[in-house]
Design a protein around this motif. Structure first.
Motif, PDB file in Angstrom:
ATOM      1  N   LYS A 101       0.835  -1.202   0.000  1.00  0.00           N
ATOM      2  CA  LYS A 101       0.000   0.000   0.000  1.00  0.00           C
ATOM      3  C   LYS A 101       0.870   1.252   0.000  1.00  0.00           C
ATOM      4  O   LYS A 101       1.979   1.257   0.523  1.00  0.00           O
ATOM      5  N   ARG A 102       0.306   2.324  -0.574  1.00  0.00           N
ATOM      6  CA  ARG A 102       0.895   3.639  -0.416  1.00  0.00           C
ATOM      7  C   ARG A 102       0.244   4.332   0.775  1.00  0.00           C
ATOM      8  O   ARG A 102      -0.610   3.758   1.435  1.00  0.00           O
ATOM      9  N   LEU A 103       0.652   5.565   1.047  1.00  0.00           N
ATOM     10  CA  LEU A 103       0.350   6.185   2.326  1.00  0.00           C
ATOM     11  C   LEU A 103      -1.123   6.164   2.706  1.00  0.00           C
ATOM     12  O   LEU A 103      -1.504   5.651   3.762  1.00  0.00           O
ATOM     13  N   ILE A 104      -1.987   6.751   1.897  1.00  0.00           N
ATOM     14  CA  ILE A 104      -3.387   6.906   2.289  1.00  0.00           C
ATOM     15  C   ILE A 104      -4.065   5.544   2.413  1.00  0.00           C
ATOM     16  O   ILE A 104      -4.820   5.287   3.369  1.00  0.00           O
ATOM     17  N   ASP A 105      -3.784   4.645   1.465  1.00  0.00           N
ATOM     18  CA  ASP A 105      -4.340   3.288   1.567  1.00  0.00           C
ATOM     19  C   ASP A 105      -3.749   2.536   2.750  1.00  0.00           C
ATOM     20  O   ASP A 105      -4.426   1.724   3.388  1.00  0.00           O
ATOM     21  N   TRP A 106      -2.470   2.786   3.041  1.00  0.00           N
ATOM     22  CA  TRP A 106      -1.815   2.163   4.204  1.00  0.00           C
ATOM     23  C   TRP A 106      -2.551   2.545   5.485  1.00  0.00           C
ATOM     24  O   TRP A 106      -2.847   1.688   6.336  1.00  0.00           O
ATOM     25  N   LEU A 107      -2.850   3.809   5.626  1.00  0.00           N
ATOM     26  CA  LEU A 107      -3.558   4.275   6.819  1.00  0.00           C
ATOM     27  C   LEU A 107      -4.912   3.593   6.948  1.00  0.00           C
ATOM     28  O   LEU A 107      -5.288   3.090   8.010  1.00  0.00           O
ATOM     29  N   ASN A 108      -5.662   3.563   5.871  1.00  0.00           N
ATOM     30  CA  ASN A 108      -7.019   3.014   5.928  1.00  0.00           C
ATOM     31  C   ASN A 108      -7.039   1.497   6.078  1.00  0.00           C
ATOM     32  O   ASN A 108      -7.893   0.943   6.790  1.00  0.00           O
ATOM     33  N   ALA A 109      -6.103   0.810   5.421  1.00  0.00           N
ATOM     34  CA  ALA A 109      -6.134  -0.653   5.428  1.00  0.00           C
ATOM     35  C   ALA A 109      -5.495  -1.248   6.675  1.00  0.00           C
ATOM     36  O   ALA A 109      -5.953  -2.283   7.188  1.00  0.00           O
ATOM     37  N   TYR A 110      -4.451  -0.627   7.175  1.00  0.00           N
ATOM     38  CA  TYR A 110      -3.670  -1.226   8.256  1.00  0.00           C
ATOM     39  C   TYR A 110      -3.635  -0.378   9.531  1.00  0.00           C
ATOM     40  O   TYR A 110      -3.931  -0.854  10.627  1.00  0.00           O
ATOM     41  N   THR A 111      -3.258   0.892   9.372  1.00  0.00           N
ATOM     42  CA  THR A 111      -2.965   1.712  10.549  1.00  0.00           C
ATOM     43  C   THR A 111      -4.203   2.006  11.377  1.00  0.00           C
ATOM     44  O   THR A 111      -4.216   1.776  12.598  1.00  0.00           O
ATOM     45  N   PHE A 112      -5.233   2.537  10.760  1.00  0.00           N
ATOM     46  CA  PHE A 112      -6.405   2.942  11.531  1.00  0.00           C
ATOM     47  C   PHE A 112      -7.087   1.762  12.225  1.00  0.00           C
ATOM     48  O   PHE A 112      -7.434   1.874  13.416  1.00  0.00           O
ATOM     49  N   PRO A 113      -7.281   0.620  11.558  1.00  0.00           N
ATOM     50  CA  PRO A 113      -7.863  -0.520  12.293  1.00  0.00           C
ATOM     51  C   PRO A 113      -7.015  -0.954  13.489  1.00  0.00           C
ATOM     52  O   PRO A 113      -7.556  -1.298  14.546  1.00  0.00           O
ATOM     53  N   GLU A 114      -5.691  -0.932  13.340  1.00  0.00           N
ATOM     54  CA  GLU A 114      -4.824  -1.324  14.457  1.00  0.00           C
ATOM     55  C   GLU A 114      -4.887  -0.302  15.580  1.00  0.00           C
ATOM     56  O   GLU A 114      -4.968  -0.661  16.760  1.00  0.00           O
ATOM     57  N   GLU A 115      -4.852   0.971  15.241  1.00  0.00           N
ATOM     58  CA  GLU A 115      -4.840   2.001  16.281  1.00  0.00           C
ATOM     59  C   GLU A 115      -6.140   2.043  17.076  1.00  0.00           C
ATOM     60  O   GLU A 115      -6.138   2.483  18.236  1.00  0.00           O
ATOM     61  N   MET A 116      -7.235   1.572  16.504  1.00  0.00           N
ATOM     62  CA  MET A 116      -8.503   1.560  17.236  1.00  0.00           C
ATOM     63  C   MET A 116      -8.450   0.633  18.449  1.00  0.00           C
ATOM     64  O   MET A 116      -9.261   0.758  19.365  1.00  0.00           O
ATOM     65  N   ARG A 117      -7.474  -0.262  18.509  1.00  0.00           N
ATOM     66  CA  ARG A 117      -7.373  -1.218  19.611  1.00  0.00           C
ATOM     67  C   ARG A 117      -6.728  -0.629  20.860  1.00  0.00           C
ATOM     68  O   ARG A 117      -6.750  -1.241  21.924  1.00  0.00           O
ATOM     69  N   PHE A 118      -6.164   0.587  20.739  1.00  0.00           N
ATOM     70  CA  PHE A 118      -5.349   1.111  21.831  1.00  0.00           C
ATOM     71  C   PHE A 118      -6.133   1.854  22.904  1.00  0.00           C
ATOM     72  O   PHE A 118      -5.541   2.388  23.848  1.00  0.00           O
ATOM     73  N   GLY A 119      -7.464   1.840  22.815  1.00  0.00           N
ATOM     74  CA  GLY A 119      -8.266   2.296  23.937  1.00  0.00           C
ATOM     75  C   GLY A 119      -8.272   1.289  25.073  1.00  0.00           C
ATOM     76  O   GLY A 119      -8.654   1.602  26.203  1.00  0.00           O
TER      77      GLY A 119
END
Length: 433
Positions: free
Chosen positions: A90-108
Motif C-alpha cells: 500500500k501507499r500512504l493513504i491506503d496504508w492508513l485506511n487498510a492497516y494503521t487505523f484498524p490497528e490504532e482503534m485497539r489502543f483504547g
C-alpha cells in the motif's frame, strides 16, 4: 552505594558535524578507549589504561575490540504500528485506511496498549536504540502505556497523543476541544517526569480541521518547551490532498504555519516534496526535518534530499518510522539512508550516517546536550557493537584500514546480532519479563 562502571573497548566520540567539517576532524576514535560511568552519567572518556589507573575500584566491563558509542536516537516512530510492520503493498493513504487505523482503534484498551508498548521498547532496545520520539493514538491510555513502559526502563523518550478530528474512522476521532484538553492533561501529567518529555502531536493536516490545528498551536504556544511532531510532504498524492483541503494555503507547510505550528522544536517527518518557500521557512524557523528512508522506499514515497538540505544548514534527524518503516533497527535505517543517497548521486560517508543516528537525531530533538554522544556530562545511554557479528561482516571488516571502513559493513549488513550491550542511564539493559 552507587557503582562506578568502566567500559573498555574502541570508543567513538564526535567532536564536530561531519556534514560541515572534514571527516578526519569530526570524531575522536580510541582503539584502546574507556568510558567511565557514574550516577547515570558519562564521567570520563579517555584511554582505557588511564581510566583504569585513576579509578581502580570501578567495575570493569572489557569489551575487547568492540565499538562503544552513544546509543541510537530514533526521531520519528509510531509504536502502535509495531504489529503491522511490513504489511504488504500500500501507499500512504491506503496504508492508513487498510492497516494503521484498524490497528490504532485497539489502543483504547489499556492492557493491549501496555503489552505493545513494552514489546516495542524491548525490540528497539535489543537493536541498540536508547531514545525514541513516538506518536501514540488518540487514546490517552496509549500515552500512559508508552510513558509507563519507558519509565520502567529508565529511558529518555518523547511522545504524545495523536490528534485527529476528520478523515479517519469514527472510533479514531476526537474534537478540537477534546484533543486540546486530553493533550494538556497528559502533558501536565508526564512532561518532565524522570526522563520523559511530551510532544504535541497533530497527526498531519489532512486528519485535523483548521480548528484543531489552531488548538494545537495554542497548546504549543502555552508550552513552548515541548516538542511538536507531525508529518510533512511525504507523498505526492498527499500533497495534492492537502492542497484540496486547504485551498487558501500557500503550500503544505502553510497549513501548519498559519496556526502557529512551526518553530524551534517542530519535528516534520519525511519532508520530501518541499517547495523553495518551505525550505527557506523551515530553515528560518530552525525546525527539524526527519528522514525516514526505509519507510520512504517501502511505501513508495520518494527520495529525501539529504545533500541539498544539509547544504542549506537544515536541522535533520534520522528515523525508522515504525511501522511504515520496514525495520526496528537503526543500523538498517542507516543502510537505507546510504542507499537513498546513492540513488540521488550523493552517497553518505559512514561518519555522516552514524552521526545522523546519534548526534544528529539528538540535535533534531533538542536533546544533544543530554544524549547522542560520548562525552563527559552526557547521560550514559550507550551501545556496544560487535564489528564482526556475522561471518559475512567479519571477512569484510578484516580488510578495513580504519574505523570507518570497519564500521561500514555493520551499518550496511548489521542487525541485532551486532548489539553486544545496551546501557540506559548508566545501567545495562535487560529485557523486561
Amino acid at each position: 552505594m552507587t557503582t562506578t562502571h568502566l567500559l573498555l573497548g574502541q570508543t567513538l566520540s564526535y567532536t564536530s558535524d561531519p556534514f560541515h567539517s572534514p571527516i578526519v576532524d569530526s570524531a575522536e576514535v580510541r582503539q584502546n578507549g574507556g568510558v567511565l560511568v557514574k550516577d547515570g552519567v558519562i564521567f570520563g572518556v579517555s584511554e582505557g589504561d588511564t581510566l583504569r589507573a585513576a579509578y581502580p575500584h570501578a567495575k570493569v566491563h572489557d569489551y575487547g575490540d568492540a565499538l562503544i558509542t552513544a546509543g541510537f536516537v530514533d526521531a520519528h516512530v509510531h509504536y502502535p504500528q509495531t504489529a503491522i510492520i511490513t504489511s504488504w503493498g500500500k501507499r500512504l493513504i491506503d496504508w492508513l485506511n487498510a492497516y494503521t487505523f484498524p490497528e490504532e482503534m485497539r489502543f483504547g484498551d489499556k492492557g493491549f496498549a501496555d503489552e505493545v508498548a513494552g514489546r516495542y521498547l524491548d525490540l528497539t532496545l535489543a537493536h541498540g536504540t536508547t531514545t525514541v520520539a513516538s506518536f501514540c493514538t488518540i487514546h490517552p491510555e496509549s500515552v500512559d502505556a508508552f510513558f509507563e513502559a519507558a519509565l520502567a526502563r529508565g529511558q529518555r523518550v518523547f511522545a504524545g497523543k495523536t490528534c485527529m478530528d476528520r478523515n479517519a474512522p469514527d472510533g479514531l476521532l476526537d474534537t478540537a476541544k477534546s484533543g486540546y484538553d486530553d493533550s494538556k492533561q497528559l502533558l501536565e501529567k508526564w512532561h518532565g517526569q524522570e526522563r520523559l518529555s511530551y510532544a504535541i502531536t497533530p497527526r498531519f493536516s489532512p486528519t485535523s480541521t483548521p480548528e484543531q490545528l489552531d488548538a494545537m498551536g495554542s497548546l504549543w504556544a502555552e508550552h513552548p518547551g515541548c516538542l511538536m511532531q507531525t508529518h510533512l510532504s511525504e507523498q505526492t498524492d498527499e500533497v495534492a490532498w492537502v492542497a484540496d483541503l486547504f485551498p487558501d494555503a500557500r503550500d503544505y507547510l502553510d497549513t501548519y504555519e498559519q496556526f502557529g505550528l512551526i518553530g524551534p522544536g517542530g519535528l516534520y517527518g519525511h519532508s520530501i516534496y518541499l517547495t523553495e518557500r518551505e525550505r527557506t521557512r523551515l530553515k528560518e524557523a530552525d525546525a527539524s526535518l526527519i528522514h525516514c528512508p526505509t519507510s520512504n522506499t517501502f511505501i513508495g514515497s520518494g527520495l529525501f534530499d539529504m545533500a541539498g538540505l544539509m547544504a542549506e544548514g537544515q536541522r535533520i534527524g534520522l528515523a525508522t518510522d515504525t511501522g511504515g518503516g520496514s525495520s526496528f533497527s537503526m543500523l538498517r535505517t542507516m543502510a537505507a539512508a546510504y542507499e537513498v543517497g546513492q540513488l540521488r548521486g550523493t552517497p553518505l560517508h559512514a561518519a555522516q550516517i552514524y552521526w545522523l543516528a546519534t548526534v544528529g537525531s539528538a540535535r533534531a530533538l533538542r536533546a544533544d546536550d543530554k544524549i547522542g554522544n560520548l562525552a563527559p556530562g552526557m547521560e550514559a545511554d550507550i551501545v556496544v557493537l560487535d564489528l564482526s557479528s556475522t561471518p559475512a561482516i567479519a571477512q569484510r571488516t578484516a580488510r578495513a584500514e580504519n574505523l570507518w571502513e570497519a564500521l561500514f559493513p555493520t551499518i550496511m549488513m548489521g542487525d541485532d546480532r551486532a548489539i553486544i550491550d545496551t546501557w540506559i542511564g548508566g545501567q545495562r539493559y535487560q529485557a523486561q519479563t
